[in-house]
Motif scaffolding. Structure first.
Motif, PDB file in Angstrom:
ATOM      1  N   GLN A   1     103.546  27.833   1.179  1.00 46.66           N
ATOM      2  CA  GLN A   1     104.479  27.571   2.298  1.00 46.66           C
ATOM      3  C   GLN A   1     103.781  27.781   3.631  1.00 46.66           C
ATOM      4  OE1 GLN A   1     108.234  29.501   2.581  1.00 46.66           O
ATOM      5  NE2 GLN A   1     109.100  28.389   0.852  1.00 46.66           N
ATOM      6  N   ALA A   2     102.973  28.859   3.704  1.00 40.94           N
ATOM      7  CA  ALA A   2     102.281  29.153   4.965  1.00 40.94           C
ATOM      8  C   ALA A   2     101.315  28.018   5.310  1.00 40.94           C
ATOM      9  CB  ALA A   2     101.538  30.476   4.851  1.00 40.94           C
ATOM     10  N   LEU A   3     100.614  27.511   4.275  1.00 47.02           N
ATOM     11  CA  LEU A   3      99.672  26.408   4.527  1.00 47.02           C
ATOM     12  C   LEU A   3     100.405  25.179   5.049  1.00 47.02           C
ATOM     13  CD1 LEU A   3      97.276  26.583   1.447  1.00 47.02           C
ATOM     14  CD2 LEU A   3      96.579  26.586   3.848  1.00 47.02           C
ATOM     15  N   GLU A   4     101.556  24.883   4.400  1.00 47.31           N
ATOM     16  CA  GLU A   4     102.332  23.718   4.836  1.00 47.31           C
ATOM     17  C   GLU A   4     102.738  23.874   6.299  1.00 47.31           C
ATOM     18  OE1 GLU A   4     105.814  22.748   2.513  1.00 47.31           O
ATOM     19  OE2 GLU A   4     104.548  22.567   0.727  1.00 47.31           O
ATOM     20  N   ARG A   5     103.175  25.095   6.625  1.00 42.15           N
ATOM     21  CA  ARG A   5     103.637  25.340   7.995  1.00 42.15           C
ATOM     22  C   ARG A   5     102.471  25.213   8.986  1.00 42.15           C
ATOM     23  NH1 ARG A   5     107.033  30.454   9.977  1.00 42.15           N
ATOM     24  NH2 ARG A   5     107.530  29.579  12.006  1.00 42.15           N
ATOM     25  N   LEU A   6     101.330  25.792   8.609  1.00 45.75           N
ATOM     26  CA  LEU A   6     100.154  25.692   9.499  1.00 45.75           C
ATOM     27  C   LEU A   6      99.746  24.236   9.670  1.00 45.75           C
ATOM     28  CD1 LEU A   6      97.955  28.653   8.214  1.00 45.75           C
ATOM     29  CD2 LEU A   6      98.905  28.392  10.517  1.00 45.75           C
ATOM     30  N   ASN A   7      99.770  23.483   8.550  1.00 46.34           N
ATOM     31  CA  ASN A   7      99.376  22.068   8.624  1.00 46.34           C
ATOM     32  C   ASN A   7     100.311  21.288   9.529  1.00 46.34           C
ATOM     33  OD1 ASN A   7      97.211  22.464   6.990  1.00 46.34           O
ATOM     34  ND2 ASN A   7      98.250  21.829   5.103  1.00 46.34           N
ATOM     35  N   SER A   8     101.624  21.592   9.432  1.00 46.32           N
ATOM     36  CA  SER A   8     102.531  20.809  10.267  1.00 46.32           C
ATOM     37  C   SER A   8     102.371  21.190  11.737  1.00 46.32           C
ATOM     38  CB  SER A   8     103.981  20.916   9.795  1.00 46.32           C
ATOM     39  OG  SER A   8     104.398  22.239   9.875  1.00 46.32           O
ATOM     40  N   ILE A   9     102.035  22.464  11.990  1.00 49.87           N
ATOM     41  CA  ILE A   9     101.795  22.852  13.394  1.00 49.87           C
ATOM     42  C   ILE A   9     100.564  22.101  13.915  1.00 49.87           C
ATOM     43  CG2 ILE A   9     101.054  24.768  14.895  1.00 49.87           C
ATOM     44  CD1 ILE A   9     102.759  26.606  13.028  1.00 49.87           C
ATOM     45  N   GLU A  10      99.489  22.073  13.076  1.00 49.70           N
ATOM     46  CA  GLU A  10      98.267  21.377  13.497  1.00 49.70           C
ATOM     47  C   GLU A  10      98.529  19.885  13.708  1.00 49.70           C
ATOM     48  OE1 GLU A  10      95.026  24.227  11.272  1.00 49.70           O
ATOM     49  OE2 GLU A  10      95.304  22.172  10.576  1.00 49.70           O
ATOM     50  N   ALA A  11      99.306  19.294  12.783  1.00 47.25           N
ATOM     51  CA  ALA A  11      99.578  17.851  12.887  1.00 47.25           C
ATOM     52  C   ALA A  11     100.345  17.544  14.163  1.00 47.25           C
ATOM     53  CB  ALA A  11     100.367  17.387  11.671  1.00 47.25           C
ATOM     54  N   ALA A  12     101.248  18.466  14.547  1.00 47.78           N
ATOM     55  CA  ALA A  12     102.026  18.244  15.767  1.00 47.78           C
ATOM     56  C   ALA A  12     101.128  18.331  16.993  1.00 47.78           C
ATOM     57  CB  ALA A  12     103.135  19.282  15.863  1.00 47.78           C
ATOM     58  N   GLU A  13     100.093  19.177  16.886  1.00 45.35           N
ATOM     59  CA  GLU A  13      99.195  19.344  18.035  1.00 45.35           C
ATOM     60  C   GLU A  13      98.209  18.187  18.182  1.00 45.35           C
ATOM     61  OE1 GLU A  13      97.475  23.122  17.363  1.00 45.35           O
ATOM     62  OE2 GLU A  13      99.190  24.203  18.192  1.00 45.35           O
ATOM     63  N   ILE A  14      97.703  17.712  17.012  1.00 46.37           N
ATOM     64  CA  ILE A  14      96.699  16.647  17.054  1.00 46.37           C
ATOM     65  C   ILE A  14      97.274  15.409  16.372  1.00 46.37           C
ATOM     66  CG2 ILE A  14      94.260  16.106  16.508  1.00 46.37           C
ATOM     67  CD1 ILE A  14      94.233  19.159  15.533  1.00 46.37           C
ATOM     68  N   PRO A  15      97.779  14.447  17.139  1.00 46.11           N
ATOM     69  CA  PRO A  15      98.349  13.277  16.481  1.00 46.11           C
ATOM     70  C   PRO A  15      97.266  12.436  15.790  1.00 46.11           C
ATOM     71  CG  PRO A  15      98.482  13.089  18.880  1.00 46.11           C
ATOM     72  CD  PRO A  15      97.750  14.344  18.582  1.00 46.11           C
ATOM     73  N   THR A  16      97.272  12.450  14.461  1.00 51.53           N
ATOM     74  CA  THR A  16      96.305  11.657  13.686  1.00 51.53           C
ATOM     75  C   THR A  16      97.059  11.032  12.524  1.00 51.53           C
ATOM     76  OG1 THR A  16      95.847  13.422  12.164  1.00 51.53           O
ATOM     77  CG2 THR A  16      94.434  13.305  14.112  1.00 51.53           C
ATOM     78  N   SER A  17      96.349  10.250  11.750  1.00 47.66           N
ATOM     79  CA  SER A  17      96.980   9.707  10.542  1.00 47.66           C
ATOM     80  C   SER A  17      96.645  10.602   9.361  1.00 47.66           C
ATOM     81  CB  SER A  17      96.494   8.284  10.298  1.00 47.66           C
ATOM     82  OG  SER A  17      95.096   8.309  10.174  1.00 47.66           O
ATOM     83  N   ALA A  18      96.653  11.921   9.619  1.00 47.78           N
ATOM     84  CA  ALA A  18      96.205  12.878   8.605  1.00 47.78           C
ATOM     85  C   ALA A  18      97.036  12.853   7.329  1.00 47.78           C
ATOM     86  CB  ALA A  18      96.221  14.275   9.196  1.00 47.78           C
ATOM     87  N   THR A  19      98.263  12.340   7.416  1.00 42.97           N
ATOM     88  CA  THR A  19      99.092  12.366   6.212  1.00 42.97           C
ATOM     89  C   THR A  19      98.682  11.288   5.209  1.00 42.97           C
ATOM     90  OG1 THR A  19     100.666  11.106   7.464  1.00 42.97           O
ATOM     91  CG2 THR A  19     101.193  13.430   7.130  1.00 42.97           C
ATOM     92  N   GLU A  20      97.826  10.372   5.644  1.00 40.21           N
ATOM     93  CA  GLU A  20      97.377   9.346   4.697  1.00 40.21           C
ATOM     94  C   GLU A  20      96.488   9.965   3.628  1.00 40.21           C
ATOM     95  OE1 GLU A  20      97.107   5.753   7.863  1.00 40.21           O
ATOM     96  OE2 GLU A  20      95.386   6.129   6.536  1.00 40.21           O
ATOM     97  N   ILE A  21      96.760   9.633   2.385  1.00 44.71           N
ATOM     98  CA  ILE A  21      95.951  10.195   1.302  1.00 44.71           C
ATOM     99  C   ILE A  21      94.813   9.226   1.025  1.00 44.71           C
ATOM    100  CG2 ILE A  21      95.974  10.866  -1.138  1.00 44.71           C
ATOM    101  CD1 ILE A  21      99.050  11.317  -0.668  1.00 44.71           C
ATOM    102  N   PRO A  22      93.546   9.714   1.072  1.00 44.41           N
ATOM    103  CA  PRO A  22      92.450   8.776   0.848  1.00 44.41           C
ATOM    104  C   PRO A  22      92.522   8.167  -0.553  1.00 44.41           C
ATOM    105  CG  PRO A  22      91.661  11.048   0.950  1.00 44.41           C
ATOM    106  CD  PRO A  22      93.104  11.079   1.272  1.00 44.41           C
ATOM    107  N   VAL A  23      92.320   6.881  -0.617  1.00 43.91           N
ATOM    108  CA  VAL A  23      92.367   6.206  -1.917  1.00 43.91           C
ATOM    109  C   VAL A  23      90.948   6.129  -2.463  1.00 43.91           C
ATOM    110  CG1 VAL A  23      92.939   4.020  -3.055  1.00 43.91           C
ATOM    111  CG2 VAL A  23      94.351   4.865  -1.191  1.00 43.91           C
ATOM    112  N   THR A  24      90.745   6.619  -3.669  1.00 38.38           N
ATOM    113  CA  THR A  24      89.402   6.597  -4.222  1.00 38.38           C
ATOM    114  C   THR A  24      89.033   5.167  -4.612  1.00 38.38           C
ATOM    115  OG1 THR A  24      90.092   6.825  -6.483  1.00 38.38           O
ATOM    116  CG2 THR A  24      89.773   8.863  -5.256  1.00 38.38           C
TER     117      THR A  24
END
Ligand code: SAM
Length: 356
Positions: free
Chosen positions: A153-176
């Motif tokens: 849960q803490a990781l998810e929360r940290l990730n969402s805080i980071e995502a809000a700070e740095i707008p990127t397409s980070a949620t895209e999952i790389p396709v192998t």
């Protein structure tokens, strides 16, 4: 889900046959589904997709959550196997959180809120704080599980805080690369059946798949003469055997209740009904824990539990027996509980599974 209303004896029975009614709260399906890596699913897809229909059976399916997750992952190789419940966790989260915080010279602080639960159902609740701020909560049957969930849960929360700070397409999952090759393919026509001895669990499993005619659950005892043959007769159309059978965390229960000969007969039976066998055998330490649990509950230890002779080397015995029945074997890794997950095959898979 819960054990309210269950008699003490019913709870003890779970420790004899392994038909735990809260299994997925302490052994979530997401932990095992990760072994169906994109490249393995891609290989299975290419092995199967020309068939009119592909048949998968899960033996000892409990309440069907892992069966359903495997079905979904096999059917659509291009979709990452998304967990189907909110009970997902990985003990890796604890390390991941430490690593992430070290960069900021911080440490997570874990506080145990509930320690042990009541009766023989263990329950722990742990909160995690970062710089004195609450970041997550986790619960489970061990401190490790509760801590891993809180860290998640803490990781998810940290990730969402980071995502809000740095707008990127980070949620895209790389396709192998392998996965990319399959993304234009049609989903396979997959027909899945999960079987279990416990009718209450099968009832729950059936309620997971009300409108899905490709996913079935049935009460069956795999060790009762002819029941598996009957299932093959009723479900396999134009096919002699299943394309894939999985046996997750069931070998110990078969072994304890049916002895050494029963274990070998079970392996022979499963192998005779499939082209590929996915198996997660329990090591000897699980047997010792199972017997200790029954002793703690003052439940009579069934005679068959005491009679088995294959002990410390049980996983090696299973592996070597299956080596004789299948020409190909792939080690898919180890679960968080240090259980091997193995894929045995009668036909080679293109990539990446390697021949022995
Ligand atoms: C520990 S659970 C594992 C559940 C599931 N395979 C998983 O790993 O997520 C073992 C399951 O095997 C079932 N089982 C035990 N003996 C069986 C038998 N003879 N035939 C069919 N199912 C059996 C139990 O009822 C229980 O649900």
């Amino acid at each position: 889900m819960g054990t309210e209303g269950m008699a003490e004896d019913d709870l003890a029975i779970e420790h004899v046959f392994g038909n735990f009614h809260d299994y997925y709260t302490f052994n979530p399906e997401a932990e095992r589904i990760r072994f169906l890596s994109p490249s393995l699913r891609s290989s299975l897809y290419h092995a199967f997709h020309k068939q009119k229909r592909v048949y998968y059976m899960d033996i000892g399916c409990n309440e069907g959550k892992l069966t359903k997750a495997v079905h979904k992952a096999l059917k659509n190789p291009q979709t990452l196997a998304a967990p189907t419940t909110e009970t997902t966790f990985s003990v890796d989260n604890i390390c991941l959180l430490n690593e992430k915080l070290q960069k900021h010279h911080q440490n997570p602080e874990y506080v145990t809120i509930e320690d042990g639960g009541t009766g023989h159902r263990k329950h722990f609740i742990i909160h995690v704080f970062i710089a004195n701020v609450f970041f997550g909560v986790g619960d489970g049957v061990s401190k490790k599980i509760a801590k891993a969930k809180a860290a998640g849960q803490a990781l998810e929360r940290l990730n969402s805080i980071e995502a809000a700070e740095i707008p990127t397409s980070a949620t895209e999952i790389p396709v192998t690369e392998e996965l990319a090759k399959t993304t234009t393919e049609e989903p396979m026509e997959l027909y899945t059946i999960g079987i279990d001895v416990d009718p209450v669990l099968i009832d729950r499993a059936q309620s997971l798949v009300k409108n899905d005619t490709t996913l079935h659950f049935e009460v069956a005892d795999v060790m009762l003469g002819g029941q598996l043959d009957e299932i093959c007769k009723n479900h396999l159309e134009n096919s002699e055997c299943f394309d894939l059978i999985s046996c997750f965390s069931i070998t110990m229960w078969i072994h304890l209740n049916h002895g050494d000969a029963g274990l070998i007969a079970f392996l022979n039976l499963a192998a005779s009904k499939t082209k590929h066998l996915l198996i997660e055998p329990q090591p000897w330490k699980c047997y010792k824990t199972a017997i200790r649990r029954l002793e703690r509950l003052n439940h009579k230890i069934p005679a068959s539990f005491r009679q088995i002779q294959i002990k410390q080397n049980v996983v090696q015995v299973i592996e070597s027996h299956l080596n004789d029945l299948f020409p190909y074997k792939t080690s898919l890794g180890k679960t968080n509980w240090s259980r091997l997950v193995l894929l045995y095959s009668k036909e080679p898979l293109n990539s990446p599974p390697k021949a022995k």
